[in-house]
Design a protein around this motif. Structure first.
Motif, mmCIF file in Angstrom:
data_model
loop_
_atom_site.group_PDB
_atom_site.id
_atom_site.type_symbol
_atom_site.label_atom_id
_atom_site.label_comp_id
_atom_site.label_asym_id
_atom_site.label_seq_id
_atom_site.Cartn_x
_atom_site.Cartn_y
_atom_site.Cartn_z
ATOM 1 N N PRO A 1 -16.575 14.967 -21.621
ATOM 2 C CA PRO A 1 -15.603 14.961 -22.725
ATOM 3 C C PRO A 1 -16.081 15.734 -23.958
ATOM 4 O O PRO A 1 -15.273 16.092 -24.805
ATOM 5 C CB PRO A 1 -15.441 13.488 -23.041
ATOM 6 C CG PRO A 1 -16.694 12.850 -22.566
ATOM 7 C CD PRO A 1 -17.187 13.657 -21.405
ATOM 8 N N TRP B 1 -14.726 15.755 -27.971
ATOM 9 C CA TRP B 1 -13.316 15.369 -28.153
ATOM 10 C C TRP B 1 -13.071 13.916 -28.549
ATOM 11 O O TRP B 1 -12.232 13.661 -29.415
ATOM 12 C CB TRP B 1 -12.490 15.793 -26.942
ATOM 13 C CG TRP B 1 -12.175 17.255 -27.037
ATOM 14 C CD1 TRP B 1 -12.783 18.277 -26.379
ATOM 15 C CD2 TRP B 1 -11.229 17.872 -27.919
ATOM 16 N NE1 TRP B 1 -12.283 19.482 -26.778
ATOM 17 C CE2 TRP B 1 -11.315 19.269 -27.727
ATOM 18 C CE3 TRP B 1 -10.320 17.386 -28.860
ATOM 19 C CZ2 TRP B 1 -10.527 20.179 -28.432
ATOM 20 C CZ3 TRP B 1 -9.530 18.289 -29.548
ATOM 21 C CH2 TRP B 1 -9.636 19.663 -29.344
ATOM 22 N N ILE C 1 -8.415 12.789 -20.275
ATOM 23 C CA ILE C 1 -9.011 13.871 -19.496
ATOM 24 C C ILE C 1 -8.925 13.447 -18.039
ATOM 25 O O ILE C 1 -9.589 12.505 -17.614
ATOM 26 C CB ILE C 1 -10.483 14.104 -19.879
ATOM 27 C CG1 ILE C 1 -10.614 14.293 -21.389
ATOM 28 C CG2 ILE C 1 -11.039 15.318 -19.140
ATOM 29 C CD1 ILE C 1 -12.049 14.280 -21.890
ATOM 30 N N SER D 1 -9.168 14.534 -14.068
ATOM 31 C CA SER D 1 -9.506 15.571 -13.096
ATOM 32 C C SER D 1 -9.189 15.045 -11.701
ATOM 33 O O SER D 1 -9.432 13.875 -11.393
ATOM 34 C CB SER D 1 -10.960 15.992 -13.229
ATOM 35 O OG SER D 1 -11.798 15.037 -12.677
ATOM 36 N N ALA E 1 -7.301 19.935 -13.312
ATOM 37 C CA ALA E 1 -7.715 19.146 -14.464
ATOM 38 C C ALA E 1 -6.610 19.171 -15.502
ATOM 39 O O ALA E 1 -5.779 20.077 -15.530
ATOM 40 C CB ALA E 1 -8.996 19.706 -15.059
ATOM 41 N N TRP F 1 -6.142 18.157 -19.711
ATOM 42 C CA TRP F 1 -6.631 17.645 -20.992
ATOM 43 C C TRP F 1 -5.416 17.405 -21.867
ATOM 44 O O TRP F 1 -4.663 18.343 -22.146
ATOM 45 C CB TRP F 1 -7.562 18.666 -21.670
ATOM 46 C CG TRP F 1 -8.864 18.855 -20.961
ATOM 47 C CD1 TRP F 1 -9.049 19.443 -19.746
ATOM 48 C CD2 TRP F 1 -10.145 18.451 -21.427
ATOM 49 N NE1 TRP F 1 -10.381 19.423 -19.416
ATOM 50 C CE2 TRP F 1 -11.085 18.827 -20.439
ATOM 51 C CE3 TRP F 1 -10.609 17.807 -22.573
ATOM 52 C CZ2 TRP F 1 -12.451 18.584 -20.571
ATOM 53 C CZ3 TRP F 1 -11.973 17.573 -22.707
ATOM 54 C CH2 TRP F 1 -12.878 17.946 -21.710
ATOM 55 N N GLU G 1 -7.718 23.234 -19.583
ATOM 56 C CA GLU G 1 -9.135 23.232 -19.943
ATOM 57 C C GLU G 1 -9.261 23.030 -21.452
ATOM 58 O O GLU G 1 -8.354 23.388 -22.207
ATOM 59 C CB GLU G 1 -9.819 24.516 -19.496
ATOM 60 C CG GLU G 1 -9.086 25.779 -19.931
ATOM 61 C CD GLU G 1 -9.794 27.019 -19.399
ATOM 62 O OE1 GLU G 1 -10.892 27.290 -19.889
ATOM 63 O OE2 GLU G 1 -9.234 27.676 -18.510
ATOM 64 N N PRO G 2 -10.390 22.424 -21.903
ATOM 65 C CA PRO G 2 -10.498 22.037 -23.310
ATOM 66 C C PRO G 2 -10.476 23.234 -24.258
ATOM 67 O O PRO G 2 -10.004 23.121 -25.387
ATOM 68 C CB PRO G 2 -11.845 21.313 -23.382
ATOM 69 C CG PRO G 2 -12.600 21.737 -22.179
ATOM 70 C CD PRO G 2 -11.590 22.061 -21.137
#
Lengths: 387, 563
Positions: free
Chosen positions: A188, A191, A217, A219, A237, A239, A265-266
């Motif tokens: 993480p 975040w 989050i 996945s 994934a 986010w 994705e982040p």
């Protein structure tokens, strides 16, 4: 009724498989115990699963969904809830009969919960091939017996009914093999702290009564195999940051605003500063709503702007386009909830203004730089999508 | 209604050291006391009508659970919640906003609990308290109007007792327990235990689960109650199922609880338990199916505990005596004989252990902030009273500390530790001889011995028959002609309460303890039942519903893989 035996299909599959598996698997050392377990049980069932006096299955598929979900919820600068959930679910589809008429799409009308009885089975989360096989074995056995019984009932109903234009129960598709390597759950990073800080913004905003920020989050590794030879493994994934705030208007009417960001994705999520600004803007709108005049009933022109237009289409039009037909029911009266589409039978006729065209394109990954979450490489039945 | 009688749960309040400095109040209790004072003052000043009672109850739960099946981890989950229950009452003790509307059909006890911040942040805590209090207060005001209208319009209720009892505010501040943490290596031990079931091919599903749960409760009220306490529970539960050739599903379930991980059985004992469970399943698969039968039977202590909890315990819960939709089996029977003279029944939540076994239903203060008290419900066969929350019933104006509920549910009178005592008992071996004699007297070829019962349910409502069903796992035929006992399967114990109790004829000197979770209208609460084994001259069993599935077609995968 010519029910093709799955043994033949499997031979084709084996030929298709040999190359791609080794290549795609390269990044994950060793074998994938989930895939191995599914293949081993599939092979055994195809070869030998049969009740005396009952047809053997003509199609079997297994979907395993490995999920890891981390959720952090914060309110007024404090974490309210923080969870990590790991699960591995199995869905098994066993079909008896043939592509034309099979054990699917039938409600015997015996129980109102009938259509929900395919709850996924929770598997062990460890990568233990034999433990996974044990549960796949039990699930396949149960599904086969249920399918065989359902087909018998369905045939009895069909015998007394004239179908207008019989459509096959299941389509024939080419086997598809695509085995992307499994992906581990992402870390993480910063975040959770960011979300906590962002939730503290509401402390400065007395107009807002309740608020929350949720970071999710998720996945997922999805593995799909079927007796036609399809082998698919898709990692993905998500986010998400979801902001919720509510208050009451002067007249007591509840007011609520939500704001959400979803990315794959982040690095694609907005920065903390941008998020902070968006939250403040949302809170300002909420304050404005508190004193906004109430719209009395209205008929007249409306402009659907920004997100309102896609929402209008997604909610009102799109559901009519999904290709699901109502299942056959033993007692038609109970089938009321399974209404067909209003557009059924209107193929080739005008359904929208002439200047509008609608396409659904799962292969489109982004639009104007924004991630499109509805994109995928292969659907949940192991079939690659087309525009 | 109760489910799964054998799920163990254990409560542990840390004992305050005598003579030590007073235990400091935690940040939650501090916040609740301040919040109650502030909210109550504000509503008194501004509210019209003003509330007469306000309480805050916070339940913090933290649980880590781990399960394994066939040597592999199946579930590994941790959760932590801090839930707030608010009780705000408008009106007065005699008539208030909590009164049930009559003839209003099904009334739910569910009140949405509020999630509080998990961090001890006073600003965030206070914001949550006030917002929800305001909302609940408004709905209580509205509700009082409806209650008044209802009272004015409908015929007088049978039971004219008050809505809320007046109680001395409880003051109990205990140290809050530290969070229980699963020791390193737990997963490996659990996997090894779960692998025991793997050796027997007939076992279909199996699991070994371990969990540790830490609970911390804080309660403050406008009457001045100030309570803080908590407990830690360790629980280990092996479970295995099989299916007989005729399609009957069969299972074994064991459970152990302790206050510390060391208090759980050691690995060797657990392995033996799993092995004997497996052996039981194999024996059950081969056992004959029992046809519907009436005749004499012996209930083991554990079986008698479940029997009493279901059939008797739920009918002496106070609030039922007031509910006009309830069957009210015992409402008008106070002072009358309801059990054989040699039996006495009490419920004592303050009892921590029975012998060396920790009791699950232990607590010192209930969920309405009232100190728990030992309550005799039946004395030498005569009904004396009920398990009371702060909802009075005719003839019983006070709570005896049995107001219980899970977060989000309005507490009602519930069982804690239900204890059945026999003034006269015979050795258990003698009880068996008496069973055989009774069979001969009635001309029955055999009687039944119920060794283990998994749980059951009972209907207490007025619109359904006052029937019960309990689900035995291990039942034996005890033959009158001296043949060895024979394990049977497929029998559910059924009946109606008043008849069932009138048939109890003797008690054994050795008993059993049931530690479990009980589910009813105020949610799930930990409970215990302690009972001697009992001989009854007549019970009735019916055939168990069975699935029409056959055992799996293919052999298990493990059987086909050469090591």
């Amino acid at each position: 009724m010519n029910a093709p035996r799955i043994g033949a299909a499997l031979a084709v599959a084996a030929a298709l498989l040999s190359g791609p598996i080794a290549a795609a698997d390269a990044p994950t050392p060793g074998r994938d115990p989930v895939l191995s377990a599914l293949e081993a049980e599939l092979a055994r069932s195809v070869e030998r699963l049969r009740l005396d006096g009952v047809e053997r299955p003509y199609f079997i598929s297994h979907t395993v969904t490995d999920t890891n979900v981390r959720r952090v919820e914060a309110t007024f600068g404090a974490v309210v809830r923080s969870t990590v959930e790991k699960s591995r679910r199995l869905r098994t589809d066993v079909r008896v009969g043939s592509y034309d008429v099979d054990s699917s799409e039938f409600l015997a009308g015996r129980s109102p919960y009938e259509r929900f009885d395919a709850f996924p089975r929770m598997l062990v989360t460890d990568d233990d091939e034999m433990a996974i096989r044990h549960e796949v074995w039990l699930a396949t056995d149960e599904a086969y017996k249920a399918a065989a019984e359902r087909l018998e009932r369905k045939k009895a109903v069909l015998a007394n009914r004239v179908e207008k234009d019989p459509v096959p129960d299941f389509s024939r598709e080419r086997p598809f093999v695509s085995l992307a390597p499994r992906r581990a759950a992402p870390e993480p990073g910063e975040w959770p702290e960011r979300v906590k800080r962002l939730s503290a913004i509401f402390r400065e905003l007395p107009d807002v009564q309740e608020s929350s920020l949720v970071l999710t989050i998720a996945s997922v590794n999805r593995t799909f195999v079927n007796s036609e030879g399809t082998r698919v493994r898709v990692p993905s994934a998500r986010w998400s940051i979801e902001v919720q705030a509510s208050t009451q208007a002067e007249d007591g009417a509840p007011l609520k605003r939500v704001l959400s960001f979803h990315e794959v994705e982040p690095s694609r999520l907005p920065t903390e500063a941008v998020l902070g600004a968006a939250i403040r803007k949302m809170a300002a709108e909420l304050s404005a709503l508190r004193v906004a005049p109430v719209l009395e009933s209205y008929t007249g022109p409306v402009l659907f702007a920004d997100e309102a237009a896609p929402t209008l289409f997604a909610d009102l039009f799109a559901p009519q386009l999904s290709g699901r037909r109502p299942p056959l029911t033993a007692r038609p009266a109970t089938g009321g909830a399974e209404q067909g589409s209003d557009l059924a039978g209107r193929l080739g006729r005008l359904v929208l203004p002439v200047f509008l065209g609608v396409v659904d394109d799962p292969t489109l990954a982004s639009d104007g730089g924004r991630t499109l979450l509805g994109s995928y490489d292969v659907d949940d039945e192991g079939v690659p999508p087309g525009r | 209604m109760k489910r799964a009688g054998l799920v163990l749960f254990l409560s542990l309040p840390l004992t305050p050291c005598a003579g030590a400095a007073p235990v400091p109040k935690g940040p939650v209790l501090e916040a609740l006391e301040k919040g109650v004072a502030r909210s109550f003052r504000l509503l008194k000043e501004k509210g019209d009508p003003a509330p007469y009672f306000l309480s805050y109850h916070v339940t913090e739960s933290e649980e880590t659970s781990l399960s394994a099946s066939r040597g592999a981890v199946r579930r590994d989950a941790t959760y932590r919640t801090r839930l707030l229950d608010i009780d705000v009452r408008v009106g007065g003790y005699d008539l208030d906003s909590s009164r049930r509307l009559r003839g209003g059909g099904y009334a739910s006890n569910r009140v949405r609990p509020v999630s509080l911040p998990l961090e001890d942040d006073p600003v965030a805590l206070e914001a949550s308290l006030w917002l929800e209090t305001d909302r609940r207060y408004r709905s209580a005001v509205e509700r009082l109007q409806q209650v008044k209208a209802d009272v004015a319009v409908k015929a007088a209720a049978d039971d004219a007792s008050a809505d809320f009892s007046q109680e001395a505010p409880a003051k109990l501040v205990e140290p809050l327990p530290l969070s229980g943490v699963l020791p390193a290596g737990s997963a490996e031990k659990l996997k090894a235990l779960s692998a025991v079931f793997e050796r027997e091919g007939a076992v279909l599903d199996s699991e070994a689960a371990l969990s540790v749960k830490t609970t911390r409760k804080s309660f403050a009220s406008s009457e001045g109650a100030s309570v803080q306490h908590g407990d830690v529970t360790w629980r280990l539960t092996p479970f295995a199922t099989t299916r007989a050739d005729d399609g009957m599903d069969l299972y074994r379930f064991e459970s152990f609880t302790a206050r510390t991980p060391e208090g759980l059985p050691d690995e060797a004992t657990l392995r033996k338990t799993a092995e004997s469970m497996t052996a039981d399943l194999v024996a059950l698969r081969a056992a004959p199916v029992l046809d519907p039968y009436t005749g004499p039977a012996v209930l083991s202590g554990k079986a008698a505990g479940v029997f009493f909890h279901e059939i008797f315990g739920h009918r002496i819960e106070g609030h039922r005596q007031k509910d006009e939709t309830d069957g009210q089996t015992f409402t008008k029977m106070v002072g009358q004989r309801v059990l054989p003279e040699f039996l006495t029944v009490y419920d004592d939540p303050t009892q921590k252990v029975s012998g060396s076994t920790d009791l699950n239903g232990f607590y010192l203060v209930d969920d309405e902030g009232v100190a728990a008290r030992r309550t005799t419900v039946v004395d030498k066969g005569i009904l004396k009273g009920f398990l009371m929350s702060r909802t009075p019933v005719a003839g019983f104006a006070k709570s005896n500390g049995h107001g219980r509920g899970q977060p989000g549910m309005r507490p009602v009178g519930r069982q804690g530790n239900l204890v059945i005592e026999a003034a006269a008992s015979v050795p258990n071996a003698k009880l068996r001889e008496m069973l055989v004699e009774e069979c001969r007297r009635q001309g029955k070829p055999f009687g039944l011995y119920f060794a283990d019962i998994s749980g059951g349910f009972t209907f207490t409502g007025r619109y359904l028959p006052q029937a019960f069903k309990v689900v035995p796992i291990m039942v034996y035929r005890v033959y009158a002609d001296g043949r060895p006992d024979e394990l049977v399967r497929g029998a559910d114990l059924i009946g109606t309460p008043l008849v069932a109790f009138s048939r109890i004829v003797a008690a054994g000197d050795e008993g059993g303890i049931i530690n479990g979770y009980c589910g009813a209208e105020s949610g799930t609460v930990p409970v215990s039942a302690v009972a001697p084994s009992l001989l009854t001259s007549q019970i009735e069993v019916q055939k168990k519903a069975k699935s029409s599935e056959r055992p799996p077609i293919l052999p298990p995968p493990a059987a086909e893989v050469k090591p």
